[in-house]
Design a protein around this motif. Structure first.
Motif: not given
Length: 600
Positions: A84-89, A229-238
């Motif tokens: 489910g967390q991977r889906e959230v990512v 977008c780079y930062r958002g890409f990493a924040d989505s995972e963090r």
């Protein structure tokens, strides 16, 4: 540093650069899209994996009970949360990164197109001014050449003595006209030149810098957007890392919750039958040909008399046995005749029992002729349907099943009681406040609830009676443990189909054997020489296949003779009229015993 001043003559290069920036933005958006698809597929595969290995909760019996199984299913639940967390990512990347990139790329294309159009228009206007200036210049140059020609023609006619005055006057007028037109073209050329210089200055110092500045700002905003977008890409995972860490901690806790001792106890609770293990085999002495001198008061005389037993008796005994895989007669070997037990006297006058030594094969042969056991009840119960009182199960498992049913009925009874109390309170409220409702409308529901309560109480009482019966049999069985004397000469019980033992007063020896006590020591092994007497009869309530060895098949309604009662293990020994014997489930028959009969 500004593009307008540094790159005033690189319009085409800036055009290509801005196009490359938009292409790079779209390429990164495509990368994010593929990453989103990977996350979605990964989450889907994880969920499918969890679904594949999760237990199918079709019944309560299939629920995991062992700590290792519970831990594994907890790990599956944590893995499902991880999916489910991977889906959230994936959702966060799709909304915050990919969607934003696609919208910004569209706006960026529109803005770039507008700025480039403005730059092209400015360049076109400057080219037009240059053409006008160039045309006026060429016209001024042409008129100057024509004026020079007119002046030369006039000077030639003026110096020619043969020329008439009219020709000279005409050349003079032509000269004045050309000179005037040259002056006008000169003025026009000067004006056009001045205008072009002004437009060119404005173009290269005002218009183009402004356009290039806008292009520069657009490109810088594109770079900033990529950074975001780079930062958002990493924040989505963090953002999901704390929850993923909790999932992993849950897996570790599940691993720590495995208790091997508890699992072993569950195995005991699940498969414990409640039957007592078989006791020791008695020692039977057949050394009749060995004679010893004995003192007074021994039991040798009786043993010598009993030692003359016919070998056919032993073989007939073996033929009447029930074996695990069918009836197996004892091998035709030379008869082994028992010899007498004897006592020896010590110098101080005390006496003690001694035994003769016999080859090992004798003991093995006697063990093989022991009473056979039929297969376990777990396999025998497959021969008929499951009964309401669980009498087809071993005592321990039956007790557990009955206890579980009583607990469930008590919970249902508690729910019905709570519902009855709630209905009574509602009825009281309706009686005090008739405008809220009709008390009579609750009467059918109350009656139904009371019926349910009575039914549940009857069920509980019935199951408690069965439970007390099982507990009584189980408790009584503990007092019927097989035992033997110090020399293992006699046995006190008869072996049941599953190895339990029961009392038999006819086989018990409480003191030193006397002259008439010969059969009390050996009858346990030779009591089956003649068919057992019938102590009653029974009628089959259900059909029984009797596929297992040692059991007797029967049809519904068939009448059989009872030759041995149920000893608490759920099995009764019966015989047909043709002499075929075997064990049948007690719960499958209706037993009628003779009043003057005694249990076998």
């Amino acid at each position: 540093m500004s593009w307008g001043t540094e790159l005033w003559d690189q319009f085409d290069s800036l055009d290509k650069h801005t196009q490359w920036g938009i292409d790079f933005l779209e390429r990164y958006a495509k990368f994010v899209k593929e990453r989103i698809e990977i996350e979605q597929n990964y989450a889907k595969q994880l969920r499918n994996l969890v679904k594949k290995y999760c237990p199918k909760r079709s019944s309560k019996d299939e629920e995991p009970r062992f700590t290792s199984c519970v831990a594994f299913f907890n790990i599956l639940n944590e893995l499902n949360d991880y999916a489910g967390q991977r889906e959230v990512v994936a959702e966060e990347m799709a909304h915050r990164v990919y969607g934003e990139l696609m919208r910004y790329a569209h706006d960026l294309k529109t803005e770039r197109k507008m700025h480039l159009q403005e730059g092209r228009k400015a360049q076109q206007y400057l080219d037009m001014c240059w053409k006008q200036m160039d045309n006026s210049k060429k016209k001024f140059e042409r008129e100057c050449r024509e004026a020079e020609k007119a002046q030369q023609s006039y000077e030639r006619l003026d110096n020619d003595t043969n020329a008439t005055k009219a020709d000279v006057e005409k050349a003079k007028q032509q000269l004045n006209l050309r000179t005037h037109m040259a002056d006008e073209n000169k003025n026009e050329y000067a004006a056009q030149l001045q205008n072009f210089n002004g437009e060119q200055h404005k173009h290269f110092y005002v218009v183009i810098p402004q356009i290039y500045k806008q292009l520069q700002e657009m490109d810088e905003r594109r770079t900033i957007k990529l950074s975001e977008c780079y930062r958002g890409f990493a924040d989505s995972e963090r953002k999901v890392i704390p929850i993923i860490s909790k999932c992993l901690e849950g897996m570790i806790l599940a691993a720590k919750s495995v208790d091997e001792r508890r699992d072993s106890q569950m195995v005991v609770d699940s498969f414990k039958s409640g039957f007592e293990p078989p006791g020791d085999f008695p020692f039977e002495d057949y050394s009749q040909h060995i004679y010893r001198t004995i003192s007074d008061g021994t039991i040798s005389a009786s043993k010598q008399e009993s030692g003359k037993m016919d070998a056919k008796t032993t073989v007939g005994k073996a033929k009447g046995k029930l074996w695990l895989f069918g009836k197996k007669p004892k091998p035709q070997s030379p008869p082994l005749t028992p010899t007498s037990l004897f006592t020896s006297s010590t110098p101080n006058g005390s006496q003690f029992l001694t035994f003769s030594i016999e080859p090992v094969h004798y003991c093995m042969n006697e063990i093989k002729t022991g009473k056979p056991r039929i297969p376990s009840f777990r396999s025998l119960k497959r021969g008929g349907p499951a009964l309401e009182d669980f009498s087809h199960l071993p005592p321990e498992q039956r007790r557990k099943k009955l206890q579980q049913r009583i607990d469930e009925l008590n919970r249902e009874l508690q729910k019905e009681s709570d519902q009855k109390d709630a209905l009574n309170k509602m009825k009281d409220v309706y009686e005090k406040n008739p405008q809220m409702g009709d008390p009579g409308s609750l009467q059918p529901k109350l009656a139904e609830t009371m019926n349910n309560i009575d039914r549940l109480r009857m069920e509980i009482h019935k199951n408690e009676a069965w439970l007390s019966e099982v507990e009584g049999k189980t408790g009584g069985r503990g007092d019927r443990r097989h035992s033997s004397d110090i020399n293992h000469l006699v046995t006190q019980g008869r072996e049941s189909p599953e190895g339990s033992y029961t009392d038999d007063a006819n086989q018990e020896v409480r003191g030193p054997p006397q002259q008439h006590g010969h059969h009390s020591e050996f009858d346990d092994e030779f009591e089956d020489d003649d068919p057992l007497p019938a102590i009653g009869h029974c009628k089959a309530i259900y059909p029984f296949d009797g596929h297992n060895e040692g059991t007797l098949a029967m049809k519904e309604g068939e009448v059989l003779y009872i030759i041995e009662e149920d000893k608490g293990d759920g099995w009764t020994r019966a015989r047909r009229q043709n002499g075929e014997e075997g064990y049948v489930p007690t719960s499958y028959i209706d037993v009628t015993l003779e009043k003057n009969s005694k249990g076998s």
